[in-house]
Design a protein around this motif. Structure first.
Motif, PDB file in Angstrom:
ATOM      1  N   HIS A 143     -91.278 -55.686 119.609  1.00 17.18           N
ATOM      2  CA  HIS A 143     -91.968 -56.041 120.850  1.00 17.18           C
ATOM      3  C   HIS A 143     -91.739 -54.965 121.913  1.00 17.18           C
ATOM      4  CE1 HIS A 143     -93.956 -58.916 123.511  1.00 17.18           C
ATOM      5  NE2 HIS A 143     -93.146 -58.450 124.446  1.00 17.18           N
ATOM      6  N   TYR A 144     -90.503 -54.514 122.033  1.00 13.37           N
ATOM      7  CA  TYR A 144     -90.169 -53.479 123.004  1.00 13.37           C
ATOM      8  C   TYR A 144     -91.023 -52.229 122.768  1.00 13.37           C
ATOM      9  CZ  TYR A 144     -87.675 -49.667 125.263  1.00 13.37           C
ATOM     10  OH  TYR A 144     -87.375 -48.564 126.010  1.00 13.37           O
ATOM     11  N   TYR A 145     -91.073 -51.762 121.524  1.00 16.75           N
ATOM     12  CA  TYR A 145     -91.837 -50.553 121.223  1.00 16.75           C
ATOM     13  C   TYR A 145     -93.338 -50.784 121.337  1.00 16.75           C
ATOM     14  CZ  TYR A 145     -87.576 -48.115 120.134  1.00 16.75           C
ATOM     15  OH  TYR A 145     -86.350 -47.514 120.236  1.00 16.75           O
ATOM     16  N   ALA A 146     -93.784 -51.982 121.040  1.00 18.36           N
ATOM     17  CA  ALA A 146     -95.213 -52.302 121.210  1.00 18.36           C
ATOM     18  C   ALA A 146     -95.576 -52.258 122.697  1.00 18.36           C
ATOM     19  CB  ALA A 146     -95.536 -53.663 120.610  1.00 18.36           C
ATOM     20  N   GLN A 147     -94.701 -52.818 123.546  1.00 16.53           N
ATOM     21  CA  GLN A 147     -94.938 -52.763 124.999  1.00 16.53           C
ATOM     22  C   GLN A 147     -95.015 -51.320 125.478  1.00 16.53           C
ATOM     23  OE1 GLN A 147     -91.599 -54.879 126.686  1.00 16.53           O
ATOM     24  NE2 GLN A 147     -92.884 -56.625 127.260  1.00 16.53           N
ATOM     25  N   ARG A 148     -94.034 -50.542 125.096  1.00 11.38           N
ATOM     26  CA  ARG A 148     -93.982 -49.149 125.545  1.00 11.38           C
ATOM     27  C   ARG A 148     -95.176 -48.349 125.010  1.00 11.38           C
ATOM     28  NH1 ARG A 148     -89.894 -48.116 129.341  1.00 11.38           N
ATOM     29  NH2 ARG A 148     -90.603 -46.025 128.973  1.00 11.38           N
ATOM     30  N   SER A 149     -95.545 -48.613 123.770  1.00 15.73           N
ATOM     31  CA  SER A 149     -96.695 -47.912 123.188  1.00 15.73           C
ATOM     32  C   SER A 149     -97.988 -48.299 123.891  1.00 15.73           C
ATOM     33  CB  SER A 149     -96.805 -48.219 121.690  1.00 15.73           C
ATOM     34  OG  SER A 149     -95.674 -47.733 121.013  1.00 15.73           O
ATOM     35  N   MET A 150     -98.141 -49.577 124.196  1.00 16.03           N
ATOM     36  CA  MET A 150     -99.334 -50.036 124.909  1.00 16.03           C
ATOM     37  C   MET A 150     -99.381 -49.383 126.291  1.00 16.03           C
ATOM     38  SD  MET A 150    -102.108 -51.806 125.072  1.00 16.03           S
ATOM     39  CE  MET A 150    -102.160 -53.136 123.920  1.00 16.03           C
ATOM     40  N   ARG A 175    -113.475 -49.887 124.567  1.00 17.22           N
ATOM     41  CA  ARG A 175    -113.571 -49.964 123.095  1.00 17.22           C
ATOM     42  C   ARG A 175    -112.586 -49.013 122.433  1.00 17.22           C
ATOM     43  NH1 ARG A 175    -120.126 -50.511 122.386  1.00 17.22           N
ATOM     44  NH2 ARG A 175    -120.155 -52.772 122.726  1.00 17.22           N
ATOM     45  N   LEU A 176    -112.456 -47.822 122.987  1.00 13.72           N
ATOM     46  CA  LEU A 176    -111.493 -46.857 122.458  1.00 13.72           C
ATOM     47  C   LEU A 176    -110.073 -47.419 122.559  1.00 13.72           C
ATOM     48  CD1 LEU A 176    -110.739 -44.028 121.399  1.00 13.72           C
ATOM     49  CD2 LEU A 176    -110.766 -43.248 123.777  1.00 13.72           C
ATOM     50  N   ALA A 177    -109.723 -47.945 123.717  1.00 20.52           N
ATOM     51  CA  ALA A 177    -108.389 -48.527 123.903  1.00 20.52           C
ATOM     52  C   ALA A 177    -108.165 -49.682 122.940  1.00 20.52           C
ATOM     53  CB  ALA A 177    -108.220 -48.998 125.347  1.00 20.52           C
ATOM     54  N   PHE A 178    -109.179 -50.494 122.744  1.00 21.49           N
ATOM     55  CA  PHE A 178    -109.073 -51.635 121.827  1.00 21.49           C
ATOM     56  C   PHE A 178    -108.789 -51.150 120.406  1.00 21.49           C
ATOM     57  CE2 PHE A 178    -110.875 -55.003 119.123  1.00 21.49           C
ATOM     58  CZ  PHE A 178    -110.163 -56.092 119.606  1.00 21.49           C
ATOM     59  N   ARG A 179    -109.508 -50.132 119.977  1.00 25.83           N
ATOM     60  CA  ARG A 179    -109.312 -49.598 118.628  1.00 25.83           C
ATOM     61  C   ARG A 179    -107.941 -48.953 118.472  1.00 25.83           C
ATOM     62  NH1 ARG A 179    -113.798 -45.873 116.617  1.00 25.83           N
ATOM     63  NH2 ARG A 179    -112.627 -46.121 114.694  1.00 25.83           N
ATOM     64  N   LEU A 180    -107.516 -48.212 119.481  1.00 28.90           N
ATOM     65  CA  LEU A 180    -106.239 -47.499 119.399  1.00 28.90           C
ATOM     66  C   LEU A 180    -105.025 -48.425 119.444  1.00 28.90           C
ATOM     67  CD1 LEU A 180    -106.939 -44.445 121.741  1.00 28.90           C
ATOM     68  CD2 LEU A 180    -106.678 -44.404 119.245  1.00 28.90           C
ATOM     69  N   THR A 181    -105.180 -49.589 120.036  1.00 22.85           N
ATOM     70  CA  THR A 181    -104.019 -50.456 120.282  1.00 22.85           C
ATOM     71  C   THR A 181    -103.958 -51.692 119.393  1.00 22.85           C
ATOM     72  OG1 THR A 181    -105.202 -51.638 122.041  1.00 22.85           O
ATOM     73  CG2 THR A 181    -103.874 -49.722 122.702  1.00 22.85           C
ATOM     74  N   GLY A 182    -104.707 -51.709 118.316  1.00 20.30           N
ATOM     75  CA  GLY A 182    -104.762 -52.892 117.456  1.00 20.30           C
ATOM     76  C   GLY A 182    -103.395 -53.414 117.029  1.00 20.30           C
ATOM     77  N   SER A 183    -102.568 -52.572 116.431  1.00 18.30           N
ATOM     78  CA  SER A 183    -101.266 -53.033 115.941  1.00 18.30           C
ATOM     79  C   SER A 183    -100.345 -53.400 117.100  1.00 18.30           C
ATOM     80  CB  SER A 183    -100.615 -51.973 115.043  1.00 18.30           C
ATOM     81  OG  SER A 183    -100.416 -50.775 115.777  1.00 18.30           O
ATOM     82  N   MET A 184    -100.474 -52.700 118.220  1.00 19.19           N
ATOM     83  CA  MET A 184     -99.639 -53.018 119.385  1.00 19.19           C
ATOM     84  C   MET A 184     -99.968 -54.412 119.916  1.00 19.19           C
ATOM     85  SD  MET A 184    -100.083 -49.485 121.465  1.00 19.19           S
ATOM     86  CE  MET A 184    -100.680 -48.150 120.466  1.00 19.19           C
ATOM     87  N   ARG A 185    -101.261 -54.712 120.020  1.00 13.54           N
ATOM     88  CA  ARG A 185    -101.680 -56.000 120.542  1.00 13.54           C
ATOM     89  C   ARG A 185    -101.202 -57.140 119.644  1.00 13.54           C
ATOM     90  NH1 ARG A 185    -106.616 -56.223 119.884  1.00 13.54           N
ATOM     91  NH2 ARG A 185    -107.133 -54.101 119.260  1.00 13.54           N
ATOM     92  N   GLU A 186    -101.231 -56.919 118.340  1.00 13.71           N
ATOM     93  CA  GLU A 186    -100.741 -57.936 117.400  1.00 13.71           C
ATOM     94  C   GLU A 186     -99.271 -58.259 117.671  1.00 13.71           C
ATOM     95  OE1 GLU A 186    -101.345 -57.054 113.265  1.00 13.71           O
ATOM     96  OE2 GLU A 186    -103.456 -56.532 113.619  1.00 13.71           O
ATOM     97  N   LEU A 187     -98.480 -57.238 117.933  1.00 21.49           N
ATOM     98  CA  LEU A 187     -97.055 -57.433 118.164  1.00 21.49           C
ATOM     99  C   LEU A 187     -96.748 -58.026 119.541  1.00 21.49           C
ATOM    100  CD1 LEU A 187     -95.778 -54.125 116.569  1.00 21.49           C
ATOM    101  CD2 LEU A 187     -95.435 -56.446 115.666  1.00 21.49           C
ATOM    102  N   LEU A 188     -97.652 -57.846 120.482  1.00 18.02           N
ATOM    103  CA  LEU A 188     -97.425 -58.360 121.834  1.00 18.02           C
ATOM    104  C   LEU A 188     -97.781 -59.831 121.974  1.00 18.02           C
ATOM    105  CD1 LEU A 188     -98.695 -55.382 124.001  1.00 18.02           C
ATOM    106  CD2 LEU A 188     -96.336 -56.082 123.609  1.00 18.02           C
ATOM    107  N   LEU A 189     -98.690 -60.310 121.174  1.00 14.34           N
ATOM    108  CA  LEU A 189     -99.171 -61.684 121.328  1.00 14.34           C
ATOM    109  C   LEU A 189     -98.382 -62.687 120.540  1.00 14.34           C
ATOM    110  CD1 LEU A 189    -102.974 -60.906 121.305  1.00 14.34           C
ATOM    111  CD2 LEU A 189    -101.485 -61.229 123.266  1.00 14.34           C
TER     112      LEU A 189
END
Length: 189
Positions: A143-150, A175-189
């Motif tokens: 979660h920490y790294y997902a936050q920082r990556s986002m 749309r670009l941000a959505f595509r780039l952050t897919g795995s990060m968003r999964e870990l944040l939610l």
């Protein structure tokens, strides 16, 4: 804090923020002094220090308030979908003061650092860690790294998009941000 004191300091904070943004129209952020800010705001230095530690805190607080407003307007749920990201870029483009845009484009590193800190704070506020107690260490770390990556991804996209003078549309950036952050968003939610 006494409510009356807070009400009295609110106009001072607004004047200080406005003074800083106005000064940034003609002077690079890093070259602006507290004396110039207080003079422009028509306030004493002690009033400045009663409200802020330093000038970085002014810009940081301003940006954090902007992001909080973005998130409230965009959506009340803790989901970060494509439409929210499009709206995020739209609000950045529509509501970022021209003086801040000029300071980003002038290459002022301090401004970019403050933008990152404020984006990072915003992401941490919006997506607090809700780790499963049985897998605390692993989930906290992810979660920490997902936050920082986002935070890093949104920061870089905002800065680069601003440097390119908004060549892409808000929709393209979202749309670009959505595509780039897919795995990060999964870990944040």
């Amino acid at each position: 804090m006494n409510l009356n004191v807070r009400n009295r300091t609110q106009p001072s904070k607004e004047w200080i923020t406005l003074a800083l943004l106005q000064l940034m129209e003609k002077t690079q952020y890093s070259h602006i002094s507290i004396t110039e800010i207080t003079r422009k705001a028509g306030l004493a230095r002690q009033t400045f220090y009663r409200n802020y530690e330093d000038k970085d805190e002014i810009l940081y607080e301003f940006l954090c308030a902007q992001y909080a407003t973005y998130w409230r307007i965009i959506d009340e749920e803790n989901e970060l979908n494509e439409d929210m990201l499009i709206a995020f870029f739209d609000m950045w483009q529509q509501h970022t003061p021209p003086s801040l845009i000029e300071n980003i484009c002038s290459g002022d590193r301090k401004v970019r650092q403050i933008i990152f800190r404020s984006v990072d704070f915003s992401i941490q506020e919006r997506f607090p860690n809700r780790a499963n107690p049985e897998k605390v260490h692993q989930q906290e770390s992810l979660h920490y790294y997902a936050q920082r990556s986002m935070s890093s991804t949104l920061h870089v996209l905002l800065i680069e998009w601003t440097l390119r003078r908004f060549q892409e549309s808000c929709k393209e950036m979202g749309r670009l941000a959505f595509r780039l952050t897919g795995s990060m968003r999964e870990l944040l939610l």
